[in-house]
Design a protein around this motif. Structure first.
Motif, PDB file in Angstrom:
ATOM      1  N   SER A  41      11.764  -1.107  -7.936  1.00  0.00           N
ATOM      2  CA  SER A  41      10.957  -2.306  -8.144  1.00  0.00           C
ATOM      3  C   SER A  41      10.657  -2.978  -6.814  1.00  0.00           C
ATOM      4  CB  SER A  41      11.691  -3.295  -9.065  1.00  0.00           C
ATOM      5  OG  SER A  41      11.034  -4.547  -9.078  1.00  0.00           O
ATOM      6  N   LEU A  42       9.382  -3.027  -6.427  1.00  0.00           N
ATOM      7  CA  LEU A  42       8.995  -3.677  -5.181  1.00  0.00           C
ATOM      8  C   LEU A  42       9.245  -5.182  -5.244  1.00  0.00           C
ATOM      9  CD1 LEU A  42       7.813  -3.510  -2.369  1.00  0.00           C
ATOM     10  CD2 LEU A  42       5.520  -3.615  -3.389  1.00  0.00           C
ATOM     11  N   ASP A  43       9.017  -5.785  -6.387  1.00  0.00           N
ATOM     12  CA  ASP A  43       9.276  -7.222  -6.533  1.00  0.00           C
ATOM     13  C   ASP A  43      10.756  -7.536  -6.311  1.00  0.00           C
ATOM     14  OD1 ASP A  43       6.625  -7.804  -7.050  1.00  0.00           O
ATOM     15  OD2 ASP A  43       6.858  -7.709  -9.228  1.00  0.00           O
ATOM     16  N   LYS A  44      11.637  -6.692  -6.845  1.00  0.00           N
ATOM     17  CA  LYS A  44      13.072  -6.904  -6.666  1.00  0.00           C
ATOM     18  C   LYS A  44      13.454  -6.731  -5.198  1.00  0.00           C
ATOM     19  CE  LYS A  44      17.640  -5.332  -8.140  1.00  0.00           C
ATOM     20  NZ  LYS A  44      18.420  -4.414  -9.023  1.00  0.00           N
ATOM     21  N   ILE A  45      12.839  -5.766  -4.531  1.00  0.00           N
ATOM     22  CA  ILE A  45      13.124  -5.525  -3.112  1.00  0.00           C
ATOM     23  C   ILE A  45      12.756  -6.755  -2.289  1.00  0.00           C
ATOM     24  CG2 ILE A  45      12.405  -4.191  -1.100  1.00  0.00           C
ATOM     25  CD1 ILE A  45      12.107  -1.775  -3.033  1.00  0.00           C
ATOM     26  N   LYS A  46      11.592  -7.316  -2.554  1.00  0.00           N
ATOM     27  CA  LYS A  46      11.149  -8.506  -1.811  1.00  0.00           C
ATOM     28  C   LYS A  46      12.074  -9.684  -2.080  1.00  0.00           C
ATOM     29  CE  LYS A  46       6.213  -7.332  -1.647  1.00  0.00           C
ATOM     30  NZ  LYS A  46       4.855  -7.719  -2.101  1.00  0.00           N
ATOM     31  N   GLU A  47      12.586  -9.780  -3.284  1.00  0.00           N
ATOM     32  CA  GLU A  47      13.519 -10.859  -3.622  1.00  0.00           C
ATOM     33  C   GLU A  47      14.839 -10.674  -2.875  1.00  0.00           C
ATOM     34  OE1 GLU A  47      14.641 -14.411  -5.267  1.00  0.00           O
ATOM     35  OE2 GLU A  47      12.665 -13.459  -5.443  1.00  0.00           O
ATOM     36  N   LEU A  48      15.324  -9.439  -2.822  1.00  0.00           N
ATOM     37  CA  LEU A  48      16.567  -9.151  -2.101  1.00  0.00           C
ATOM     38  C   LEU A  48      16.437  -9.480  -0.617  1.00  0.00           C
ATOM     39  CD1 LEU A  48      17.542  -5.699  -3.673  1.00  0.00           C
ATOM     40  CD2 LEU A  48      18.819  -7.837  -3.908  1.00  0.00           C
ATOM     41  N   ALA A  49      15.218  -9.310  -0.079  1.00  0.00           N
ATOM     42  CA  ALA A  49      14.990  -9.481   1.361  1.00  0.00           C
ATOM     43  C   ALA A  49      14.940 -10.941   1.794  1.00  0.00           C
ATOM     44  CB  ALA A  49      13.697  -8.776   1.762  1.00  0.00           C
ATOM     45  N   LYS A  50      15.143 -11.852   0.891  1.00  0.00           N
ATOM     46  CA  LYS A  50      15.154 -13.262   1.253  1.00  0.00           C
ATOM     47  C   LYS A  50      16.454 -13.666   1.946  1.00  0.00           C
ATOM     48  CE  LYS A  50      11.891 -14.787  -2.311  1.00  0.00           C
ATOM     49  NZ  LYS A  50      11.699 -15.621  -3.522  1.00  0.00           N
ATOM     50  N   GLN A  51      17.441 -12.777   1.931  1.00  0.00           N
ATOM     51  CA  GLN A  51      18.713 -13.069   2.580  1.00  0.00           C
ATOM     52  C   GLN A  51      19.342 -11.763   3.082  1.00  0.00           C
ATOM     53  OE1 GLN A  51      20.992 -15.000  -0.448  1.00  0.00           O
ATOM     54  NE2 GLN A  51      21.120 -13.204  -1.751  1.00  0.00           N
ATOM     55  N   PRO A  52      20.244 -11.834   4.063  1.00  0.00           N
ATOM     56  CA  PRO A  52      20.891 -10.617   4.553  1.00  0.00           C
ATOM     57  C   PRO A  52      21.851 -10.043   3.528  1.00  0.00           C
ATOM     58  CG  PRO A  52      21.875 -12.542   5.563  1.00  0.00           C
ATOM     59  CD  PRO A  52      20.687 -13.037   4.779  1.00  0.00           C
ATOM     60  N   ARG A  53      22.242  -8.793   3.731  1.00  0.00           N
ATOM     61  CA  ARG A  53      23.164  -8.125   2.825  1.00  0.00           C
ATOM     62  C   ARG A  53      24.546  -8.033   3.452  1.00  0.00           C
ATOM     63  NH1 ARG A  53      20.414  -4.108  -1.195  1.00  0.00           N
ATOM     64  NH2 ARG A  53      21.680  -5.497  -2.475  1.00  0.00           N
ATOM     65  N   GLU A  54      25.517  -7.626   2.652  1.00  0.00           N
ATOM     66  CA  GLU A  54      26.892  -7.520   3.144  1.00  0.00           C
ATOM     67  C   GLU A  54      27.150  -6.175   3.826  1.00  0.00           C
ATOM     68  OE1 GLU A  54      29.371  -8.216  -0.207  1.00  0.00           O
ATOM     69  OE2 GLU A  54      28.895 -10.360  -0.333  1.00  0.00           O
ATOM     70  N   PHE A  55      26.157  -5.306   3.851  1.00  0.00           N
ATOM     71  CA  PHE A  55      26.319  -3.994   4.478  1.00  0.00           C
ATOM     72  C   PHE A  55      25.078  -3.689   5.310  1.00  0.00           C
ATOM     73  CE2 PHE A  55      24.638  -3.617   0.195  1.00  0.00           C
ATOM     74  CZ  PHE A  55      23.540  -2.789   0.332  1.00  0.00           C
ATOM     75  N   ASP A  56      25.245  -2.840   6.326  1.00  0.00           N
ATOM     76  CA  ASP A  56      24.147  -2.494   7.223  1.00  0.00           C
ATOM     77  C   ASP A  56      23.510  -1.157   6.900  1.00  0.00           C
ATOM     78  OD1 ASP A  56      24.335  -4.816   8.733  1.00  0.00           O
ATOM     79  OD2 ASP A  56      25.712  -3.945  10.176  1.00  0.00           O
ATOM     80  N   VAL A  57      24.280  -0.245   6.338  1.00  0.00           N
ATOM     81  CA  VAL A  57      23.799   1.115   6.107  1.00  0.00           C
ATOM     82  C   VAL A  57      24.189   1.564   4.704  1.00  0.00           C
ATOM     83  CG1 VAL A  57      23.935   3.520   6.871  1.00  0.00           C
ATOM     84  CG2 VAL A  57      23.988   1.687   8.557  1.00  0.00           C
TER      85      VAL A  57
ATOM     86  N   LYS B 211       0.817  -1.214   0.000  1.00  0.00           N
ATOM     87  CA  LYS B 211       0.000   0.000   0.000  1.00  0.00           C
ATOM     88  C   LYS B 211       0.852   1.266   0.000  1.00  0.00           C
ATOM     89  CE  LYS B 211      -3.992  -2.013   2.411  1.00  0.00           C
ATOM     90  NZ  LYS B 211      -4.877  -1.919   3.615  1.00  0.00           N
ATOM     91  N   THR B 212       1.952   1.246   0.710  1.00  0.00           N
ATOM     92  CA  THR B 212       2.721   2.478   0.908  1.00  0.00           C
ATOM     93  C   THR B 212       3.885   2.641  -0.067  1.00  0.00           C
ATOM     94  OG1 THR B 212       4.125   1.397   2.581  1.00  0.00           O
ATOM     95  CG2 THR B 212       2.140   2.541   3.362  1.00  0.00           C
ATOM     96  N   TYR B 213       4.195   1.617  -0.847  1.00  0.00           N
ATOM     97  CA  TYR B 213       5.343   1.690  -1.757  1.00  0.00           C
ATOM     98  C   TYR B 213       5.298   2.905  -2.689  1.00  0.00           C
ATOM     99  CZ  TYR B 213       8.400   0.629  -5.692  1.00  0.00           C
ATOM    100  OH  TYR B 213       9.340   0.714  -6.691  1.00  0.00           O
ATOM    101  N   PRO B 214       4.169   3.224  -3.318  1.00  0.00           N
ATOM    102  CA  PRO B 214       4.171   4.399  -4.212  1.00  0.00           C
ATOM    103  C   PRO B 214       4.564   5.691  -3.495  1.00  0.00           C
ATOM    104  CG  PRO B 214       2.234   3.046  -4.638  1.00  0.00           C
ATOM    105  CD  PRO B 214       2.878   2.498  -3.383  1.00  0.00           C
ATOM    106  N   GLU B 215       4.085   5.869  -2.266  1.00  0.00           N
ATOM    107  CA  GLU B 215       4.439   7.088  -1.523  1.00  0.00           C
ATOM    108  C   GLU B 215       5.898   7.082  -1.128  1.00  0.00           C
ATOM    109  OE1 GLU B 215       3.189   8.818   2.766  1.00  0.00           O
ATOM    110  OE2 GLU B 215       1.602   8.915   1.240  1.00  0.00           O
ATOM    111  N   VAL B 216       6.406   5.928  -0.716  1.00  0.00           N
ATOM    112  CA  VAL B 216       7.818   5.815  -0.344  1.00  0.00           C
ATOM    113  C   VAL B 216       8.710   6.100  -1.549  1.00  0.00           C
ATOM    114  CG1 VAL B 216       9.630   4.222   0.416  1.00  0.00           C
ATOM    115  CG2 VAL B 216       7.400   4.224   1.563  1.00  0.00           C
ATOM    116  N   LEU B 217       8.365   5.543  -2.699  1.00  0.00           N
ATOM    117  CA  LEU B 217       9.165   5.757  -3.907  1.00  0.00           C
ATOM    118  C   LEU B 217       9.171   7.233  -4.292  1.00  0.00           C
ATOM    119  CD1 LEU B 217      10.819   4.628  -6.246  1.00  0.00           C
ATOM    120  CD2 LEU B 217       8.667   4.198  -7.469  1.00  0.00           C
ATOM    121  N   LYS B 218       8.021   7.873  -4.240  1.00  0.00           N
ATOM    122  CA  LYS B 218       7.944   9.308  -4.565  1.00  0.00           C
ATOM    123  C   LYS B 218       8.770  10.121  -3.580  1.00  0.00           C
ATOM    124  CE  LYS B 218       4.781  13.149  -5.444  1.00  0.00           C
ATOM    125  NZ  LYS B 218       5.580  14.112  -4.680  1.00  0.00           N
TER     126      LYS B 218
END
Length: 201
Positions: free
Chosen positions: A158-174, A61-68
Motif C-alpha cells: 500500500s503506497l498510502d500506508k508507506i507515505k503514512e509510515l514515512a512521517k516519522q523515523p523507524r526503530e530499525f535501519d535495515v 509513477k514508479t510504485y507499480p513497477e517497484v511493487l512488481k
C-alpha cells in the motif's frame, strides 16, 4: 570506509561513531547521503559489491513497477531490501561479490537485473556508478518532510500506508528480505559474456 555528503565536499567516514555523529548533527537540517558501497582505496577500485542499488524516483509513477519487482524477487527467493526515500524507492538486491574490475562487474549486475525483470524506471544516472550516493535511512527528506525509511515486505502493498509510515523515523535501519544472492559466473570482462547463476544452487 564510506563517504557522507551533507555539505560539499563529501566527508570521509572511517567508523560508525563518526557516521552517527554526522547524522545526529545534520538530520532535519540538510539532506543526508552516503556512498552505497564500502571501500578502502580512495579511487573506489576496491569497493565491495554485495548489493545493487536501484533508484526509482517519483513514487506515484514508479510504485507499480517497484511493487512488481519486489514481488518477483520474493517469488524468485532473491535477497533484497527496500527503502522509501520520501519521494521514491530504493531497492537493494543482494549479490555475490567478485574481486574483479568493479565498474564492469557492477554494470553487468545492473544489466542482468534490469533485463530479467523488465525494468524501465531505474534512474539511468545510477547504473554502474561505483561512487553512487544514496539517502541515509531515518533521515528527513528536506523537500517534503518525510523520512527515508526501511520497509518490511508486507508493508509494500500500500503506497498510502508507506507515505503514512514515512512521517516519522523507524526503530530499525535495515530490513533484508531473506533469499539467495545473485551470482554471475564465469565472467569474461573483455567480451562481457556471462553465465547467470541466481542464488546458491
Amino acid at each position: 570506509m564510506l563517504q557522507v555528503y551533507e555539505l560539499y565536499p563529501r566527508t570521509l567516514v572511517k567508523n560508525n561513531k563518526h557516521y552517527r555523529a554526522i547524522i545526529k548533527q545534520w538530520n532535519g537540517k540538510k539532506n543526508l547521503y552516503r556512498t552505497v558501497y564500502h571501500f578502502e582505496k580512495l579511487d573506489f577500485s576496491d569497493i565491495t559489491i554485495d548489493q545493487v542499488y536501484l533508484d526509482f524516483d517519483e513514487c506515484d509513477k514508479t510504485y507499480p513497477e517497484v511493487l512488481k519487482l519486489c514481488n518477483d524477487l520474493h517469488n524468485d527467493h532473491i535477497q533484497f531490501r527496500v527503502n522509501f526515500s520520501g519521494r521514491g524507492f530504493h531497492v537493494y538486491v543482494g549479490t555475490e561479490h567478485q574481486n574483479i574490475d568493479r565498474k564492469s562487474y557492477l554494470e553487468l549486475l545492473f544489466k542482468h537485473i534490469i533485463d530479467k525483470y523488465s525494468l524501465t524506471s531505474v534512474d539511468p544516472i545510477t547504473i554502474g556508478n561505483i561512487k553512487q550516493l544514496r539517502r541515509i535511512e531515518n533521515t528527513v527528506n528536506i523537500r517534503n518532510g518525510l523520512y527515508c525509511i526501511p520497509l518490511k515486505y508486507e508493508e509494500l502493498q500500500s503506497l498510502d500506508k508507506i507515505k503514512e509510515l514515512a512521517k516519522q523515523p523507524r526503530e530499525f535501519d535495515v530490513c533484508w528480505i531473506e533469499g539467495d544472492k545473485i551470482k554471475l559466473e564465469p565472467i569474461n570482462l573483455e567480451t562481457h559474456k556471462v553465465d547467470i547463476v541466481s542464488g546458491n544452487g
